[in-house]
Design an enzyme around this catalytic site. Sequence first.
Site, PDB file in Angstrom:
ATOM      1  N   HIS A   1      -6.944 -26.115 -66.657  1.00  0.00           N
ATOM      2  CA  HIS A   1      -8.428 -25.471 -66.822  1.00  0.00           C
ATOM      3  C   HIS A   1      -8.198 -24.385 -67.340  1.00  0.00           C
ATOM      4  CE1 HIS A   1     -11.400 -29.536 -66.786  1.00  0.00           C
ATOM      5  NE2 HIS A   1     -10.469 -29.501 -65.414  1.00  0.00           N
TER       6      HIS A   1
ATOM      7  N   HIS B   1      -3.396 -30.759 -64.777  1.00  0.00           N
ATOM      8  CA  HIS B   1      -3.551 -30.375 -66.049  1.00  0.00           C
ATOM      9  C   HIS B   1      -4.669 -28.611 -65.935  1.00  0.00           C
ATOM     10  CE1 HIS B   1      -7.003 -33.582 -65.559  1.00  0.00           C
ATOM     11  NE2 HIS B   1      -7.587 -32.200 -65.256  1.00  0.00           N
TER      12      HIS B   1
ATOM     13  N   VAL C   1      -8.900 -36.844 -65.419  1.00  0.00           N
ATOM     14  CA  VAL C   1      -8.139 -37.376 -65.412  1.00  0.00           C
ATOM     15  C   VAL C   1      -6.503 -36.760 -64.561  1.00  0.00           C
ATOM     16  CG1 VAL C   1      -6.245 -36.896 -68.006  1.00  0.00           C
ATOM     17  CG2 VAL C   1      -9.031 -37.133 -68.346  1.00  0.00           C
TER      18      VAL C   1
ATOM     19  N   GLN D   1     -11.596 -34.144 -60.435  1.00  0.00           N
ATOM     20  CA  GLN D   1     -10.750 -34.761 -61.248  1.00  0.00           C
ATOM     21  C   GLN D   1     -11.135 -35.877 -62.305  1.00  0.00           C
ATOM     22  OE1 GLN D   1      -6.318 -34.938 -59.816  1.00  0.00           O
ATOM     23  NE2 GLN D   1      -5.640 -35.443 -61.560  1.00  0.00           N
TER      24      GLN D   1
HETATM   25  P1  AMP Z   1     -10.677 -33.248 -64.549  1.00  0.00           P
HETATM   26  O1  AMP Z   1     -12.055 -33.773 -64.484  1.00  0.00           O
HETATM   27  O2  AMP Z   1     -10.235 -32.111 -64.107  1.00  0.00           O
HETATM   28  O3  AMP Z   1      -9.581 -33.980 -64.617  1.00  0.00           O
HETATM   29  O4  AMP Z   1     -10.393 -32.466 -66.076  1.00  0.00           O
HETATM   30  C1  AMP Z   1     -10.963 -33.689 -67.647  1.00  0.00           C
HETATM   31  C2  AMP Z   1     -11.121 -32.724 -68.496  1.00  0.00           C
HETATM   32  O5  AMP Z   1     -10.724 -33.646 -69.960  1.00  0.00           O
HETATM   33  C3  AMP Z   1     -12.588 -32.632 -68.953  1.00  0.00           C
HETATM   34  O6  AMP Z   1     -13.177 -31.388 -68.623  1.00  0.00           O
HETATM   35  C4  AMP Z   1     -12.797 -33.051 -69.560  1.00  0.00           C
HETATM   36  O7  AMP Z   1     -13.960 -32.766 -70.052  1.00  0.00           O
HETATM   37  C5  AMP Z   1     -11.999 -33.639 -70.758  1.00  0.00           C
HETATM   38  N1  AMP Z   1     -11.852 -34.131 -71.745  1.00  0.00           N
HETATM   39  C6  AMP Z   1     -11.499 -35.500 -71.109  1.00  0.00           C
HETATM   40  N2  AMP Z   1     -10.985 -36.067 -72.660  1.00  0.00           N
HETATM   41  C7  AMP Z   1     -10.858 -35.525 -73.889  1.00  0.00           C
HETATM   42  C8  AMP Z   1      -9.698 -35.414 -74.719  1.00  0.00           C
HETATM   43  N3  AMP Z   1      -9.867 -36.600 -75.956  1.00  0.00           N
HETATM   44  N4  AMP Z   1      -9.793 -34.183 -75.268  1.00  0.00           N
HETATM   45  C9  AMP Z   1     -10.010 -33.094 -75.186  1.00  0.00           C
HETATM   46  N5  AMP Z   1      -9.917 -33.290 -73.127  1.00  0.00           N
HETATM   47  C10 AMP Z   1     -10.661 -34.265 -72.852  1.00  0.00           C
END
Ligand code: AMP
Length: 114
Positions: free
Chosen positions: A102, A100, A96, A94
Amino acid sequence: MSEPTLFERIIAREIPADIVYEDERVIAFRDINPQAPMHILVCPKKPIPKVADAAAADDELLGYVLRKAGEIATAEGHGEGFRLVVNNGAPVGQTVFHIHVHVLGGRGFGWPPG
Ligand code: AMP
């Protein structure tokens, strides 16, 4: 107050995103680094950092996020088969800290996941 997350900034339109769905409770946008032909992130607008932080009061909202993920996958033409992934915590990837889902589809997926 902690800094708003990237996804809060997308919700606030401070950062652009390719938004595919939005209502009063959720937003969905295309992942900037897609791992499949369909790779959409569905987020509750409420900034819950991760699944382990969810409260009983969030049950209905998180069910709604899941149902919307399915509707969006179907609307994208992948209702027959799609994969939902929710990373909880840095050790599993993770990055962010705003819950969320995916929504991935359009190719085959192995099991167990990597
Ligand atoms: P996670 O690693 O599960 O926290 O997923 C975060 C996701 O956010 C990753 O797949 C990134 O590619 C995606 N991500 C990061 N920045 C952005 C952005 N500005 N717009 C869309 N997706 C993003």
